[in-house]
Scaffold this motif. Sequence first.
Motif, short mmCIF file in Angstrom:
data_model
loop_
_atom_site.label_atom_id
_atom_site.label_comp_id
_atom_site.label_asym_id
_atom_site.label_seq_id
_atom_site.Cartn_x
_atom_site.Cartn_y
_atom_site.Cartn_z
N ARG A 129 0.84 -1.22 0.00
CA ARG A 129 0.00 0.00 0.00
C ARG A 129 0.86 1.26 0.00
N GLY A 130 2.00 1.18 -0.67
CA GLY A 130 2.97 2.27 -0.76
C GLY A 130 4.36 1.67 -0.82
N LEU A 131 5.36 2.52 -1.04
CA LEU A 131 6.73 2.02 -1.04
C LEU A 131 7.14 1.67 0.39
N ALA A 132 7.87 0.58 0.53
CA ALA A 132 8.22 0.08 1.86
C ALA A 132 9.72 0.21 2.12
N LEU A 133 10.10 1.18 2.95
CA LEU A 133 11.51 1.34 3.32
C LEU A 133 12.04 0.10 4.01
N GLY A 134 11.20 -0.51 4.84
CA GLY A 134 11.60 -1.67 5.61
C GLY A 134 12.00 -2.86 4.75
N ALA A 135 11.58 -2.86 3.49
CA ALA A 135 11.96 -3.95 2.59
C ALA A 135 13.43 -3.83 2.17
N VAL A 136 14.03 -2.65 2.41
CA VAL A 136 15.40 -2.41 1.96
C VAL A 136 16.35 -2.10 3.11
N VAL A 137 15.86 -1.34 4.11
CA VAL A 137 16.72 -0.88 5.20
C VAL A 137 16.05 -1.20 6.54
N ASP A 138 16.86 -1.68 7.48
CA ASP A 138 16.36 -1.96 8.83
C ASP A 138 16.63 -0.78 9.76
N ASN A 139 15.89 -0.73 10.82
CA ASN A 139 16.12 0.18 11.95
C ASN A 139 15.94 1.67 11.64
N LEU A 140 15.12 2.00 10.66
CA LEU A 140 14.76 3.40 10.47
C LEU A 140 13.55 3.70 11.36
N PRO A 141 13.43 4.93 11.82
CA PRO A 141 12.26 5.25 12.65
C PRO A 141 10.94 4.98 11.91
N ASP A 142 9.96 4.54 12.67
CA ASP A 142 8.64 4.26 12.09
C ASP A 142 8.08 5.47 11.36
N GLU A 143 8.39 6.67 11.85
CA GLU A 143 7.87 7.89 11.22
C GLU A 143 8.37 8.04 9.79
N LEU A 144 9.61 7.63 9.53
CA LEU A 144 10.13 7.70 8.16
C LEU A 144 9.43 6.67 7.27
N GLU A 145 9.21 5.49 7.80
CA GLU A 145 8.47 4.46 7.06
C GLU A 145 7.07 4.98 6.73
N MET A 146 6.41 5.59 7.72
CA MET A 146 5.07 6.14 7.51
C MET A 146 5.09 7.26 6.47
N PHE A 147 6.09 8.12 6.55
CA PHE A 147 6.23 9.23 5.60
C PHE A 147 6.22 8.70 4.17
N VAL A 148 7.10 7.75 3.90
CA VAL A 148 7.23 7.22 2.54
C VAL A 148 5.98 6.44 2.14
N GLN A 149 5.49 5.62 3.03
CA GLN A 149 4.32 4.81 2.68
C GLN A 149 3.08 5.67 2.42
N MET A 150 2.85 6.68 3.26
CA MET A 150 1.69 7.54 3.06
C MET A 150 1.84 8.40 1.80
N ALA A 151 3.04 8.90 1.55
CA ALA A 151 3.27 9.74 0.37
C ALA A 151 3.09 8.94 -0.92
N THR A 152 3.35 7.66 -0.86
CA THR A 152 3.28 6.83 -2.07
C THR A 152 2.07 5.90 -2.07
N ASP A 153 1.07 6.24 -1.29
CA ASP A 153 -0.16 5.44 -1.30
C ASP A 153 -0.66 5.33 -2.74
N PRO A 154 -1.04 4.13 -3.17
CA PRO A 154 -1.50 3.97 -4.55
C PRO A 154 -2.80 4.73 -4.86
N VAL A 155 -3.52 5.13 -3.81
CA VAL A 155 -4.76 5.90 -4.00
C VAL A 155 -4.42 7.38 -3.82
N PRO A 156 -4.44 8.16 -4.91
CA PRO A 156 -4.03 9.56 -4.82
C PRO A 156 -4.76 10.36 -3.74
N ALA A 157 -6.03 10.13 -3.55
CA ALA A 157 -6.81 10.90 -2.56
C ALA A 157 -6.37 10.61 -1.13
N LYS A 158 -5.66 9.51 -0.90
CA LYS A 158 -5.20 9.17 0.45
C LYS A 158 -3.83 9.77 0.77
#
Length: 181
Positions: A129-158
């Motif tokens: 449901r978006g690009l996943a930082l955790g698939a590539v890098v470990d131990n990043l803050p959850d907020e960064l994961e959320m930032f990327v995942q929310m920004a790249t949500d496949p549904v533009p309105a979200k």
Amino acid sequence: VRQLGEALAHAHTRKVTHRTLTARSVLVRPMTGDAPPNLVIGHWQAGARELATRLTRHASTATALGEELAERLAADEQVYLAPETFVVDDPDPIALDVFSLGSLAFLLLTGQPPAADAAARDAMLTEHRGLALGAVVDNLPDELEMFVQMATDPVPAKRPPVAELLDFLDDALDRLTAPDR
């Protein structure tokens, strides 16, 4: 990431959008002294040119316009653009910029492009449901994961506004710089 986000937020408050923001649109000015590198967004005219092309070709379909854009962009640039760039007749330009910001954040935080090609990017979007930082890098803050995942949500309105995403960066920075207890 903050510099890019602030530049986009500033542009968006003035009703200016990029629409085709990729890694090639970002100029990195090297560090001077103790100052960090300075990132500058360029190629603002690319989005305007795409809009003008759409407005002057009344008989064109979204698919045809998307194919024309895809032909002009190298495959490695396409992974930074929202999937709807190529298939929707009049995509939300702010949502396009937000997606690109998330994709560029992925690059800056992992050192890798979001995917090898658009098909691989789309597969990751579907699976996570978006690009996943955790698939590539470990131990990043959850907020960064959320930032990327929310920004790249496949549904533009979200996809949230850039200003809201910058709050996640602030939270991540607070967490990374907090003294150990």
